[in-house]
Design a protein around this motif. Structure first.
Motif, PDB file in Angstrom:
ATOM      1  N   GLU A   1      26.646  58.882  54.910  1.00  0.00           N
ATOM      2  CA  GLU A   1      28.317  58.146  54.688  1.00  0.00           C
ATOM      3  C   GLU A   1      29.197  59.176  53.733  1.00  0.00           C
ATOM      4  O   GLU A   1      30.278  59.479  53.799  1.00  0.00           O
ATOM      5  CB  GLU A   1      28.235  56.899  54.241  1.00  0.00           C
ATOM      6  CG  GLU A   1      27.466  55.821  55.115  1.00  0.00           C
ATOM      7  CD  GLU A   1      27.615  54.506  54.520  1.00  0.00           C
ATOM      8  OE1 GLU A   1      28.224  54.224  53.322  1.00  0.00           O
ATOM      9  OE2 GLU A   1      26.947  53.629  55.079  1.00  0.00           O
TER      10      GLU A   1
ATOM     11  N   GLU B   1      29.824  62.439  55.635  1.00  0.00           N
ATOM     12  CA  GLU B   1      30.919  62.613  56.492  1.00  0.00           C
ATOM     13  C   GLU B   1      32.423  62.212  55.872  1.00  0.00           C
ATOM     14  O   GLU B   1      33.288  62.901  56.414  1.00  0.00           O
ATOM     15  CB  GLU B   1      30.748  61.289  57.344  1.00  0.00           C
ATOM     16  CG  GLU B   1      29.503  61.169  58.142  1.00  0.00           C
ATOM     17  CD  GLU B   1      29.417  59.804  59.002  1.00  0.00           C
ATOM     18  OE1 GLU B   1      30.130  58.894  58.644  1.00  0.00           O
ATOM     19  OE2 GLU B   1      28.499  59.902  59.822  1.00  0.00           O
ATOM     20  N   LEU B   2      32.567  61.639  54.764  1.00  0.00           N
ATOM     21  CA  LEU B   2      33.655  61.696  53.975  1.00  0.00           C
ATOM     22  C   LEU B   2      34.120  63.001  53.370  1.00  0.00           C
ATOM     23  O   LEU B   2      35.153  63.278  53.513  1.00  0.00           O
ATOM     24  CB  LEU B   2      33.710  60.774  52.854  1.00  0.00           C
ATOM     25  CG  LEU B   2      33.544  59.064  53.209  1.00  0.00           C
ATOM     26  CD1 LEU B   2      33.507  57.927  52.148  1.00  0.00           C
ATOM     27  CD2 LEU B   2      34.737  58.780  53.947  1.00  0.00           C
TER      28      LEU B   2
ATOM     29  N   LEU C   1      33.113  65.918  54.610  1.00  0.00           N
ATOM     30  CA  LEU C   1      33.677  66.760  55.691  1.00  0.00           C
ATOM     31  C   LEU C   1      34.895  66.361  56.243  1.00  0.00           C
ATOM     32  O   LEU C   1      35.693  67.326  56.600  1.00  0.00           O
ATOM     33  CB  LEU C   1      32.688  66.626  57.046  1.00  0.00           C
ATOM     34  CG  LEU C   1      32.913  67.349  58.251  1.00  0.00           C
ATOM     35  CD1 LEU C   1      32.830  68.858  57.893  1.00  0.00           C
ATOM     36  CD2 LEU C   1      31.910  67.046  59.350  1.00  0.00           C
ATOM     37  N   ASP C   2      35.122  65.276  56.223  1.00  0.00           N
ATOM     38  CA  ASP C   2      36.830  64.769  56.563  1.00  0.00           C
ATOM     39  C   ASP C   2      37.847  65.342  55.662  1.00  0.00           C
ATOM     40  O   ASP C   2      38.619  65.984  55.916  1.00  0.00           O
ATOM     41  CB  ASP C   2      36.831  63.044  56.631  1.00  0.00           C
ATOM     42  CG  ASP C   2      36.179  62.703  57.677  1.00  0.00           C
ATOM     43  OD1 ASP C   2      35.828  63.400  58.567  1.00  0.00           O
ATOM     44  OD2 ASP C   2      35.941  61.425  57.557  1.00  0.00           O
ATOM     45  N   GLU C   3      37.210  65.477  54.288  1.00  0.00           N
ATOM     46  CA  GLU C   3      38.217  66.029  53.415  1.00  0.00           C
ATOM     47  C   GLU C   3      38.513  67.420  53.563  1.00  0.00           C
ATOM     48  O   GLU C   3      39.415  67.921  53.544  1.00  0.00           O
ATOM     49  CB  GLU C   3      37.724  65.522  51.770  1.00  0.00           C
ATOM     50  CG  GLU C   3      38.660  66.105  50.581  1.00  0.00           C
ATOM     51  CD  GLU C   3      37.845  65.923  49.454  1.00  0.00           C
ATOM     52  OE1 GLU C   3      37.407  66.835  48.812  1.00  0.00           O
ATOM     53  OE2 GLU C   3      37.729  65.011  48.962  1.00  0.00           O
ATOM     54  N   LYS C   4      37.348  68.252  53.685  1.00  0.00           N
ATOM     55  CA  LYS C   4      37.337  69.469  53.879  1.00  0.00           C
ATOM     56  C   LYS C   4      38.178  70.148  55.136  1.00  0.00           C
ATOM     57  O   LYS C   4      38.655  70.889  55.105  1.00  0.00           O
ATOM     58  CB  LYS C   4      35.737  70.108  53.889  1.00  0.00           C
ATOM     59  CG  LYS C   4      35.189  69.917  52.577  1.00  0.00           C
ATOM     60  CD  LYS C   4      35.895  70.449  51.356  1.00  0.00           C
ATOM     61  CE  LYS C   4      35.184  70.379  50.146  1.00  0.00           C
ATOM     62  NZ  LYS C   4      35.899  71.019  48.833  1.00  0.00           N
ATOM     63  N   ARG C   5      37.881  69.330  56.115  1.00  0.00           N
ATOM     64  CA  ARG C   5      38.718  69.657  57.279  1.00  0.00           C
ATOM     65  C   ARG C   5      40.057  69.557  57.434  1.00  0.00           C
ATOM     66  O   ARG C   5      40.911  70.144  57.689  1.00  0.00           O
ATOM     67  CB  ARG C   5      38.014  68.762  58.535  1.00  0.00           C
ATOM     68  CG  ARG C   5      38.645  68.996  59.862  1.00  0.00           C
ATOM     69  CD  ARG C   5      38.431  68.129  61.005  1.00  0.00           C
ATOM     70  NE  ARG C   5      36.809  68.112  61.245  1.00  0.00           N
ATOM     71  CZ  ARG C   5      35.773  67.444  61.035  1.00  0.00           C
ATOM     72  NH1 ARG C   5      35.845  66.221  60.613  1.00  0.00           N
ATOM     73  NH2 ARG C   5      34.399  68.001  61.573  1.00  0.00           N
ATOM     74  N   ALA C   6      40.494  68.229  56.562  1.00  0.00           N
ATOM     75  CA  ALA C   6      41.967  67.977  56.170  1.00  0.00           C
ATOM     76  C   ALA C   6      42.529  69.246  55.474  1.00  0.00           C
ATOM     77  O   ALA C   6      43.597  69.825  55.687  1.00  0.00           O
ATOM     78  CB  ALA C   6      42.105  66.735  55.658  1.00  0.00           C
TER      79      ALA C   6
ATOM     80  N   GLU D   1      42.823  72.335  57.595  1.00  0.00           N
ATOM     81  CA  GLU D   1      43.993  72.209  58.618  1.00  0.00           C
ATOM     82  C   GLU D   1      45.311  72.526  57.790  1.00  0.00           C
ATOM     83  O   GLU D   1      46.338  72.908  58.430  1.00  0.00           O
ATOM     84  CB  GLU D   1      43.986  70.997  59.251  1.00  0.00           C
ATOM     85  CG  GLU D   1      43.108  70.748  60.263  1.00  0.00           C
ATOM     86  CD  GLU D   1      42.948  69.342  60.786  1.00  0.00           C
ATOM     87  OE1 GLU D   1      43.526  68.471  60.314  1.00  0.00           O
ATOM     88  OE2 GLU D   1      41.947  68.886  61.701  1.00  0.00           O
TER      89      GLU D   1
END
Length: 443
Positions: A379, A382-383, A385-390, A393
């Motif tokens: 968990e 996943e969070l 990864l979401d932060e690094k992806r944002a 971008e």
């Protein structure tokens, strides 16, 4: 010269024929059917009943027991024999001596009428051995299911590890390549370039090791399924059993294992077989009642006078052993030693089962915490990864590659703890006499 013709010869011929057909089918069988794509765990476990070396051994053992049983039945049936006798003897009377050539041919038919349980106990001993063989045959199938299950899970984990190492190699190469470009612009040093180069070579080696492991694990599973040379390209992820939330009580498991463990039950059947063998041996010291009929032909009158004047006879013969110099007592004592040996094996097996069940139960307790840890890390990853992806971008410098490797590590940890739990439960199923494949998919 004595020639015996009985059911024993027919039983032996039938046994050899069965063995030839079976082993010809086993050794020269057609190529295995192509494996489905993707391969499912249910399909792989379904192949556990296909004949392999271990099951072939049990089948050969069964055929040997059946032959012994056939021989016991034959000995209790009709036996037909031919006896020919040709002798030259010197005879004397009051006045002179003379030489006589004596020839006799007898056809003899015998049949046991009553043997005080010898045949019954002998056949019962074979039946108990057949029961033991069936239990061990089933145990081989269940053990093979666990091996197939373990090999299947190893492939899934090997694929996850390869995916993780492949991503890591790509990231390491990009870091090394960027450091070389920065060196050309004077923004970096040779030390930093070589550091990244060394790291790339390390993860590159790990990537190829994991690729080799993919092939090794697939080859192991193919061999277990009797599909040598057919390496499954893709595997379906098995559905999670609801038993993950159940935790065993060691006392109940131990009691069930002592009653239902297949190897223990097989040993008990062997003891019953040996006990029947003891009773069969003891019955040999009791009277034997047989039917006998004989037809006799003589070469000449002199032979008739020398042997007997009868042409045929029918009767009941009663025989009873009186003294055998202790041979029977020695045989009975030897068989009773075998009973003691089997009882010792049962005691050892119970002790091993109790120890294994406790170890597996404690492992389940540990795996419960490992799954909680793996789920929490997954968990978080996943969070992360979401932060690094944002950030990526938004064109803000971020370690997106590191986050992707971390999520792969987290997924590997979740899968590993899950598969180890299922495999541990399967080993418990085997010890308590349940079929691992059936319990795996039962909700």
């Amino acid at each position: 010269m004595i020639i015996n013709s009985s059911n024993r010869q027919l039983a032996a011929k039938n046994y050899l024929l069965v063995c030839f057909i079976f082993y010809s089918d086993f050794v020269f069988s057609d190529a295995p059917k192509p494996l489905p794509e993707p391969l499912s765990l249910e399909y792989a476990l379904g192949l556990s009943k296909n004949i392999n070396e271990d099951l072939a051994f049990r089948i050969a053992e069964k055929n040997e027991i059946l032959l012994d049983k056939s021989l016991a039945d034959a000995q209790d049936g009709f036996n037909l024999s031919v006896e020919g006798r040709a002798t030259r003897v010197e005879r004397r009377n009051s006045f002179f001596s003379y030489i006589v050539d004596e020839q006799k041919l007898a056809l003899r038919l015998t049949k046991s009428i009553y043997d005080f349980g010898n045949h019954k106990h002998t056949v019962n001993a074979s039946d108990k051995l057949l029961d033991s063989n069936s239990l061990l045959y089933l145990n081989e199938i269940y053990s093979r299911q666990i091996k197939i299950m373990a090999a299947y899970f190893d492939i899934l984990l090997a694929d996850l590890r390869f995916h993780r190492n492949n991503e890591n190699m790509a990231i390491a190469f990009i870091s090394w390549d960027n450091s070389r470009k920065e060196l050309e612009l004077g923004k970096n040093s040779d030390l930093e370039v070589e550091k990244n180069h060394s790291e790339y070579q390390r993860v590159r080696r790990e990537r190829f090791e994991s690729e080799n492991n993919q092939r090794q694990t697939r080859n192991r599973l193919a061999n277990l399924m009797n599909s040598s040379g057919q390496l499954p390209a893709s595997l379906a992820t098995p559905s999670v059993s609801s038993r993950l939330k159940k935790y065993p009580e060691i006392e109940k498991l131990t009691k069930k294992a002592f009653e239902n463990n297949l190897e223990l039950r097989a040993l008990r059947k062997k003891i019953e077989s040996v006990q029947s063998s003891v009773r069969a041996l003891q019955s040999k010291m009791k009277p034997q009642i047989n039917f006998e009929s004989e037809a006799i032909a003589y070469a000449n009158e002199l032979s008739r006078n020398s042997f007997s004047r009868e042409n045929w006879n029918v009767g009941v013969v009663v025989g009873m052993p009186i003294y055998d110099s202790g041979e029977m007592d020695s045989q009975v004592a030897k068989v009773r030693v075998e009973i003691y040996r089997l009882e010792t094996l049962i005691a050892q097996k119970k002790m091993n089962i109790q120890h294994e069940l406790l170890s597996l139960k404690l492992k389940l307790d540990t795996l419960r915490f490992e799954r909680d840890e793996a789920d929490a890390f997954n968990e978080y990853s996943e969070l992360f990864l979401d932060e690094k992806r944002a950030l990526y971008e938004l064109e803000v410098k971020s370690t997106l590659g590191t986050a992707m490797v971390q999520i792969s590590d987290a997924q590997y940890g979740v899968a590993k703890s899950l598969y180890e739990t299922l495999l541990t439960w399967a080993k418990i199923d085997l010890l308590v006499g349940d079929e691992p494949a059936e319990k795996l998919f039962k909700n």
